[in-house]
Design a protein around this motif. Structure first.
Motif, PDB file in Angstrom:
ATOM      1  N   ARG A  28       0.952  -1.181   0.047  1.00  0.00           N
ATOM      2  CA  ARG A  28      -0.001  -0.154   0.002  1.00  0.00           C
ATOM      3  C   ARG A  28       1.116   1.273   0.010  1.00  0.00           C
ATOM      4  O   ARG A  28       2.074   1.283   0.556  1.00  0.00           O
ATOM      5  N   GLU A  58     -12.075  -3.201   4.777  1.00  0.00           N
ATOM      6  CA  GLU A  58     -12.581  -1.583   4.420  1.00  0.00           C
ATOM      7  C   GLU A  58     -13.856  -1.389   5.161  1.00  0.00           C
ATOM      8  O   GLU A  58     -14.737  -2.286   5.621  1.00  0.00           O
ATOM      9  N   ILE A  83      -6.695   2.537   5.409  1.00  0.00           N
ATOM     10  CA  ILE A  83      -6.667   3.775   4.750  1.00  0.00           C
ATOM     11  C   ILE A  83      -8.090   4.170   5.385  1.00  0.00           C
ATOM     12  O   ILE A  83      -9.007   3.665   5.863  1.00  0.00           O
ATOM     13  N   ASN A 132      -9.758   9.241  -3.512  1.00  0.00           N
ATOM     14  CA  ASN A 132      -8.651  10.276  -2.770  1.00  0.00           C
ATOM     15  C   ASN A 132      -7.633  10.756  -3.785  1.00  0.00           C
ATOM     16  O   ASN A 132      -7.684  10.081  -4.860  1.00  0.00           O
ATOM     17  N   THR A 142      -0.720   7.609  -7.528  1.00  0.00           N
ATOM     18  CA  THR A 142      -0.590   6.289  -7.056  1.00  0.00           C
ATOM     19  C   THR A 142      -0.624   6.520  -5.427  1.00  0.00           C
ATOM     20  O   THR A 142      -1.206   5.629  -4.752  1.00  0.00           O
ATOM     21  N   TYR A 191      -2.045   8.260  -3.557  1.00  0.00           N
ATOM     22  CA  TYR A 191      -3.517   8.656  -3.222  1.00  0.00           C
ATOM     23  C   TYR A 191      -4.601   7.326  -3.486  1.00  0.00           C
ATOM     24  O   TYR A 191      -5.537   7.337  -2.762  1.00  0.00           O
ATOM     25  N   GLY A 192      -3.894   6.573  -4.387  1.00  0.00           N
ATOM     26  CA  GLY A 192      -4.584   5.419  -4.427  1.00  0.00           C
ATOM     27  C   GLY A 192      -5.173   4.883  -5.963  1.00  0.00           C
ATOM     28  O   GLY A 192      -5.660   3.805  -6.071  1.00  0.00           O
ATOM     29  N   SER A 193      -4.940   5.793  -6.815  1.00  0.00           N
ATOM     30  CA  SER A 193      -5.205   5.701  -8.267  1.00  0.00           C
ATOM     31  C   SER A 193      -4.410   6.242  -9.274  1.00  0.00           C
ATOM     32  O   SER A 193      -4.059   7.508  -8.930  1.00  0.00           O
TER      33      SER A 193
END
Length: 389
Positions: free
Chosen positions: A2, A40, A107, A182, A207, A209-211
């Motif tokens: 992560r 999650e 997260i 995010n 990346t 932030y997640g994408s």
């Protein structure tokens, strides 16, 4: 792995452990963890307009617990322990994470619940730790402590190229959650960031932030649904007037072959507070041009006034300027050489439009021009022209 974590060897027994603060090139952080919480948080409601008053949180497994905040800050191990329904009798931001002893927490998961709120345009909710926007030392939305007193307040925080994390959610009419993610956010624009209380914002996928991309059809009239960035615009010089002219006039360029930013009006909430009308727009950069013209973004040279480089190189443009200043304009070769470098019909349409709409913030401002290095034709008419772009 992560983003924001790393794996290494324990100082105590050389076993494999996890760290929540990567330290490339330096000694590992003293805080060691057995792993990372991957479960999650789920909400019993998607948030947005007309949200229910009672919210439940789910997702924690055995030996795990959910902690949450209602002030837009990211939950820490000291945040409130979730033990039952959260009541949202007014606009409420809920941020939650899952914790487990010895593990890096999950997260953060974020929802904005808008009570008795309806709009006939899409709604965007933004959530960020208030420090990121409003702290005098760190906040990107404020003047800060060291700035010129006269407008446009150079030296103010909002003139810095600072980026802060933010949660973004888009609700289409009548309130359906379309996409959330995010992202990174920066203040966007020229003088409007100083003279307008409501700032324009630019959003970036990264990346960490997640994408890598935002995958959604943000603009239904366009054929593509993948974006690296976009903006929420305050309508610039029209902010104190209609907040409509910027979007309305640029939309008239549809079918003209002049590149323009597609957009649509949205209602924005920041940390649960109504933040006014904005225009969701494409961002003018190499990504937008690559999409519109089916090009590789790495082959695009994008420049501003005085040949300032936004992306790529300005060498070819400077060579063209030198040629224009020294060559004989009365020859056929001159026109052929320029026509090989400049889309003349597009140039005429662009100038005619700016004149017709009486754009007074131009041409001394707000100009961008570009070319694609892989498709520049070699001028055959003039042997004296050299283009190294």
């Amino acid at each position: 792995m992560r983003a924001g974590t790393s794996i290494g060897l324990s100082k105590d027994n050389q076993s494999t452990v996890y760290f929540d603060a990567p330290t490339p090139g330096f000694e590992n952080s003293p805080a060691e963890f057995l792993g990372v919480v991957e479960t999650e948080v789920t909400f019993t409601a998607v948030g947005g307009p007309d949200s229910p008053a009672m919210i439940m949180l789910e997702g924690a497994e055995s030996a795990q617990e959910i902690r949450y905040t209602l002030d837009a800050t990211i939950p820490s191990a000291e945040a409130d322990l979730y033990q039952g329904a959260i009541m949202a009798l007014e606009n409420t931001v809920v941020r939650a994470r899952i914790f487990a002893d010895g593990y890096i927490p999950s997260i953060e998961y974020t929802r904005t619940f808008l009570t008795d709120v309806t709009h006939d345009i899409p709604v965007i909710t933004l959530v960020t730790d208030p420090i990121n926007f409003f702290d005098a030392q760190y906040g990107i939305y404020v003047l800060g402590d060291d700035y010129e007193s006269r407008p446009p307040n150079y030296g103010a925080n909002f003139w810095e190229d600072w980026e802060r994390p933010i949660h973004f959610a888009l609700y289409e009419v009548p309130g359906d959650l379309a996409i959330e993610f995010n992202a990174g956010v920066q203040i966007f624009g020229g003088w409007s960031r100083a003279i307008n209380d409501q700032k324009s914002l630019a959003f970036y996928s990264r990346t960490r932030y997640g994408s890598e991309e935002f995958e959604y059809l943000f603009f239904p009239d366009l054929p593509y649904d993948s974006y690296n960035n976009f903006i929420l615009r305050n309508s610039g010089n029209d902010w104190n007037n209609t907040m409509l002219r910027d979007l309305a006039i640029t939309s008239l360029m549809a079918g003209s072959a002049v590149d323009y930013q597609v957009g649509r009006p949205v209602a924005v909430y920041l940390n649960g507070e109504y933040w006014g009308l904005h225009n969701l727009r494409e961002k003018t950069n190499e990504h937008m041009l690559a999409r519109k013209h089916d090009l590789d973004k790495d082959d695009i040279n994008l420049l501003e006034i005085e040949a300032e480089i936004v992306e790529g190189t300005n060498e070819g443009y400077l060579a063209l300027l030198e040629y224009l200043e020294t060559a004989d304009p009365m020859t056929d070769a001159f026109y052929e050489t320029v026509a090989a470098q400049v889309d003349i019909e597009n140039f005429i349409t662009y100038f005619a439009t700016q004149i017709y709409i009486v754009n007074t913030d131009w041409p001394q401002n707000n100009i961008k021009f570009w070319n694609n290095t892989t498709t520049i034709p070699t001028p055959s008419g003039d042997p004296d022209f050299e283009n190294d772009a």
